[in-house]
Design a protein around this motif. Structure first.
Motif, mmCIF file in Angstrom:
data_model
loop_
_atom_site.group_PDB
_atom_site.id
_atom_site.type_symbol
_atom_site.label_atom_id
_atom_site.label_comp_id
_atom_site.label_asym_id
_atom_site.label_seq_id
_atom_site.Cartn_x
_atom_site.Cartn_y
_atom_site.Cartn_z
ATOM 1 N N ARG A 83 6.139 -1.966 -11.282
ATOM 2 C CA ARG A 83 6.533 -2.695 -12.495
ATOM 3 C C ARG A 83 7.333 -1.790 -13.420
ATOM 4 N NH1 ARG A 83 4.466 -2.321 -17.321
ATOM 5 N NH2 ARG A 83 2.481 -1.427 -16.591
ATOM 6 N N ARG A 84 6.888 -0.569 -13.589
ATOM 7 C CA ARG A 84 7.600 0.385 -14.446
ATOM 8 C C ARG A 84 8.952 0.759 -13.846
ATOM 9 N NH1 ARG A 84 4.033 5.203 -14.436
ATOM 10 N NH2 ARG A 84 5.405 5.999 -16.097
ATOM 11 N N LEU A 85 8.993 0.895 -12.518
ATOM 12 C CA LEU A 85 10.269 1.206 -11.846
ATOM 13 C C LEU A 85 11.275 0.080 -12.062
ATOM 14 C CD1 LEU A 85 10.722 2.692 -8.299
ATOM 15 C CD2 LEU A 85 11.963 0.644 -8.939
ATOM 16 N N PHE A 86 10.831 -1.154 -11.849
ATOM 17 C CA PHE A 86 11.753 -2.284 -11.996
ATOM 18 C C PHE A 86 12.179 -2.481 -13.449
ATOM 19 C CE2 PHE A 86 10.009 -4.182 -7.866
ATOM 20 C CZ PHE A 86 11.145 -3.813 -7.153
ATOM 21 N N ALA A 87 11.354 -2.066 -14.403
ATOM 22 C CA ALA A 87 11.736 -2.183 -15.810
ATOM 23 C C ALA A 87 12.991 -1.361 -16.104
ATOM 24 C CB ALA A 87 10.586 -1.736 -16.709
ATOM 25 N N GLN A 136 1.558 8.388 -1.397
ATOM 26 C CA GLN A 136 2.358 8.309 -2.616
ATOM 27 C C GLN A 136 3.725 7.745 -2.218
ATOM 28 O OE1 GLN A 136 3.578 7.643 -5.550
ATOM 29 N NE2 GLN A 136 2.361 9.282 -6.507
ATOM 30 N N ILE A 137 4.027 6.548 -2.692
ATOM 31 C CA ILE A 137 5.244 5.866 -2.241
ATOM 32 C C ILE A 137 6.441 6.111 -3.153
ATOM 33 C CG2 ILE A 137 3.847 4.078 -1.136
ATOM 34 C CD1 ILE A 137 4.657 2.175 -3.412
ATOM 35 N N PHE A 138 6.233 6.874 -4.234
ATOM 36 C CA PHE A 138 7.328 7.158 -5.170
ATOM 37 C C PHE A 138 7.641 8.648 -5.142
ATOM 38 C CE2 PHE A 138 4.682 3.709 -6.843
ATOM 39 C CZ PHE A 138 5.609 2.671 -6.890
ATOM 40 N N THR A 139 8.915 8.992 -5.190
ATOM 41 C CA THR A 139 9.276 10.405 -5.213
ATOM 42 C C THR A 139 8.937 11.002 -6.576
ATOM 43 O OG1 THR A 139 11.540 10.157 -6.067
ATOM 44 C CG2 THR A 139 11.225 9.869 -3.678
ATOM 45 N N PRO A 140 8.669 12.314 -6.642
ATOM 46 C CA PRO A 140 8.380 12.946 -7.936
ATOM 47 C C PRO A 140 9.510 12.753 -8.944
ATOM 48 C CG PRO A 140 7.741 14.396 -6.140
ATOM 49 C CD PRO A 140 8.482 13.255 -5.519
ATOM 50 N N LEU A 141 10.767 12.816 -8.484
ATOM 51 C CA LEU A 141 11.890 12.673 -9.406
ATOM 52 C C LEU A 141 12.002 11.233 -9.921
ATOM 53 C CD1 LEU A 141 14.190 13.897 -10.901
ATOM 54 C CD2 LEU A 141 15.612 13.754 -8.833
ATOM 55 N N ALA A 142 11.707 10.252 -9.065
ATOM 56 C CA ALA A 142 11.711 8.860 -9.524
ATOM 57 C C ALA A 142 10.675 8.659 -10.625
ATOM 58 C CB ALA A 142 11.433 7.912 -8.359
ATOM 59 N N LEU A 143 9.480 9.210 -10.424
ATOM 60 C CA LEU A 143 8.429 9.087 -11.436
ATOM 61 C C LEU A 143 8.836 9.783 -12.738
ATOM 62 C CD1 LEU A 143 5.296 9.723 -9.181
ATOM 63 C CD2 LEU A 143 6.005 7.548 -10.185
ATOM 64 N N SER A 144 9.473 10.935 -12.617
ATOM 65 C CA SER A 144 9.918 11.665 -13.801
ATOM 66 C C SER A 144 10.960 10.871 -14.578
ATOM 67 C CB SER A 144 10.484 13.022 -13.386
ATOM 68 O OG SER A 144 11.008 13.714 -14.501
ATOM 69 N N LEU A 145 11.878 10.233 -13.862
ATOM 70 C CA LEU A 145 12.934 9.453 -14.524
ATOM 71 C C LEU A 145 12.380 8.167 -15.139
ATOM 72 C CD1 LEU A 145 15.850 10.027 -11.996
ATOM 73 C CD2 LEU A 145 15.732 10.839 -14.368
ATOM 74 N N THR A 156 21.037 9.030 -10.255
ATOM 75 C CA THR A 156 19.957 9.728 -9.561
ATOM 76 C C THR A 156 18.752 8.820 -9.379
ATOM 77 O OG1 THR A 156 20.680 11.839 -10.509
ATOM 78 C CG2 THR A 156 18.448 11.751 -9.631
ATOM 79 N N PHE A 157 18.468 8.039 -10.401
ATOM 80 C CA PHE A 157 17.331 7.124 -10.315
ATOM 81 C C PHE A 157 17.509 6.120 -9.181
ATOM 82 C CE2 PHE A 157 15.314 3.075 -11.333
ATOM 83 C CZ PHE A 157 13.986 3.479 -11.412
ATOM 84 N N VAL A 158 18.691 5.548 -9.051
ATOM 85 C CA VAL A 158 18.948 4.591 -7.968
ATOM 86 C C VAL A 158 18.694 5.245 -6.614
ATOM 87 C CG1 VAL A 158 20.765 3.293 -6.777
ATOM 88 C CG2 VAL A 158 20.542 3.135 -9.267
ATOM 89 N N GLU A 159 19.180 6.473 -6.443
ATOM 90 C CA GLU A 159 18.985 7.184 -5.176
ATOM 91 C C GLU A 159 17.502 7.427 -4.902
ATOM 92 O OE1 GLU A 159 21.170 10.749 -5.679
ATOM 93 O OE2 GLU A 159 23.150 9.769 -5.677
ATOM 94 N N GLN A 160 16.765 7.857 -5.935
ATOM 95 C CA GLN A 160 15.360 8.176 -5.754
ATOM 96 C C GLN A 160 14.508 6.919 -5.563
ATOM 97 O OE1 GLN A 160 13.955 11.387 -5.562
ATOM 98 N NE2 GLN A 160 16.125 11.886 -5.325
#
Length: 472
Positions: free
Chosen positions: A85-89, A155-164, A181-185
């Motif tokens: 949900r946070r990613l899609f936001a 863990q299905i999310f990359t560390p950089l995706a979570l950071s962004l 970068t977010f799109v790639e991660q």
């Protein structure tokens, strides 16, 4: 030092949608063939049906037709659902609607992440139907606990995706560079991984409980399991798939063929059998897994609560008359029953509007602008919407249905899990539990359509210089 401008979430969503499509085309080459077939059919419809083409141009739908996509993922835990949900936001997507699939024998409940305003949808109509596995429906306690342990360890999310994601929430947006970068991660969450996280024996136990449970639990991530382009004539696509070497499912899900489509019709090609490596297999040895497929959709008018009640009644009557689950062996009988029952649903836009069955978007005509120029001098003219429609000052077009249908979603799932892969979970809808896992309330889709309709009425009023009341 000035703060760099944030990139629009709508822009990021469009980029993410294109990147997802490119990735899936590489992973599932038949998806590319499907896109080509849909493109051919859409071009043919636009050339042969000028009224359809004119409507798409009037509403601006023509601009989003080729980029229209929806995907689907299946998650295994509350943490995964809340984080997605946070990613899609970040991409300007919110959870809309609650879908309970347990009554159709699929142990998940779901929502659809999408943009909620018509302008954002025009920019990018990308949606993701997102399901959460209901582990409590696994009868075997030991297997249920083992599945929980496996899901807790991934863990299905990359560390950089979570950071962004955290950066977006903290600062209110992302710079263009961080957005790229977010799109790639973020894309990595949806990528297919051939390596399973379980042994062949564990996989078989999960599979025997329900194929979908194995698909969710046994892999490193939720891998996008289908992407769906939008066609203007799903019957032509269904008929054309075998000629392209694509085996379609037996039954088109949703309402029958109509002159004025309603809601959503869906079909797909059957799921592919793919090689996977289980944790206990020797190097070079491979097992198999069946889950990913290609889907096509045809979107029609969004229905009001009254229209949905009529649709549900007619669909239920069709299925009761069939006395079985629609499948390859009874496909012709089912489609005939569907057509017979839905003769009760008016196939005329004026009737649908007058009976309050669908939502519409209103536009001022050239004649209306001429009249409005005069009325606008005093700003005191009052009118009612129906009179303006009858006078030709305002025209209307049905609002596109942006969401999904639980029975259709279950039908797509089942057709790709096998017609005999059903289970009896009864009716165990639990929206409150889903929303606790999500960390938010889902948005009522009917309210969104009513708001869009009302905004179009208000825009007509401003253009015409009149005071208009809402239609409903």
């Amino acid at each position: 030092m000035s703060t760099p401008a944030f990139v629009s979430p709508d822009t990021l969503r469009g980029r993410f949608s294109r990147a997802m499509s490119d990735m899936y085309k590489q992973e599932v080459p038949l998806y590319g063939d499907l896109l080509a077939l849909v493109g051919e059919v859409n071009s043919k419809v636009l050339a042969e049906q000028p009224a359809v083409a004119a409507s798409l141009h009037r509403t601006g739908e023509i601009e989003r037709l080729d980029m229209e996509r929806h995907g689907a993922i299946r998650l295994g835990s509350a943490y995964e659902l809340a984080t997605i949900r946070r990613l899609f936001a970040v991409l300007g997507m919110q959870p809309v609607g609650y879908y309970d699939l347990t009554s159709a024998g699929v142990p998940v409940h779901s929502t659809a992440f999408r943009a909620v305003h018509e302008h954002a949808l025009q920019t990018s109509p990308f949606r993701v139907f997102t399901s959460l596995l209901r582990l409590e429906l696994i009868d075997n306690p030991a297997l249920r606990q083992r599945a929980q342990t496996i899901l807790d360890q991934r863990q299905i999310f990359t560390p950089l995706a979570l950071s962004l994601i955290e950066q977006f929430e903290r600062e209110g947006g992302l710079s263009p560079a961080d957005g790229e970068t977010f799109v790639e991660q973020a894309l990595e969450t949806f990528r297919w991984h051939r390596e399973a996280t379980v042994s062949a024996t564990e996989y078989q136990a999960l599979h025997d409980e329900h194929r979908l449970i194995a698909d969710v639990v046994a892999f490193k991530g939720p891998h996008i399991n289908h992407l769906t382009p939008r066609t203007l004539d799903i019957d032509q696509v269904q008929a054309g798939m075998p000629g392209k070497g694509i085996a379609p499912k037996a039954v088109i899900e949703g309402p029958p063929t109509r002159r004025h489509p309603i809601l959503l019709r869906q079909t797909s090609f059957k799921a592919l059998q793919e090689h996977v490596a289980f944790t206990d297999q020797h190097e070079g040895a491979m097992g198999s897994h069946t889950a990913r497929f290609g889907e096509i959709e045809q979107r029609g008018a969004a229905l009001t609560a009254k229209g949905r009640a009529l649709y549900d009644r007619l669909l239920n009557a069709s299925r009761q008359a069939l006395a079985g689950f629609p499948a390859e062996g009874n496909a012709h009988e089912y489609m005939a029953l569907l057509g017979e029952q839905f003769s009760e649903f008016p196939d005329d836009l004026m009737q649908m509007r007058e009976q309050g069955l669908a939502f519409f978007r209103y536009f001022v005509t050239d004649e209306g602008r001429e009249a409005g120029a005069f009325a606008g001098k005093t700003r005191s003219h009052k009118g009612d919407l129906q009179s303006l429609v009858e006078a030709g000052h305002v025209r209307f077009e049905p609002l596109v249905y942006e969401d999904f249908l639980p029975v259709s979603a279950a039908g797509i799932f089942q057709s790709n899990l096998g017609d005999h892969a059903q289970a009896d979970y009864g009716t165990q809808s639990n929206q409150a539990d889903f929303e606790r896992a999500l960390g938010a309330k889902v948005i009522d889709e009917l309210g969104l359509y009513a708001e869009t309709e009302q905004r179009s009425i208000e825009q007509c009023a401003r253009e015409l210089g009149v005071e208009l009341q809402a239609l409903r």
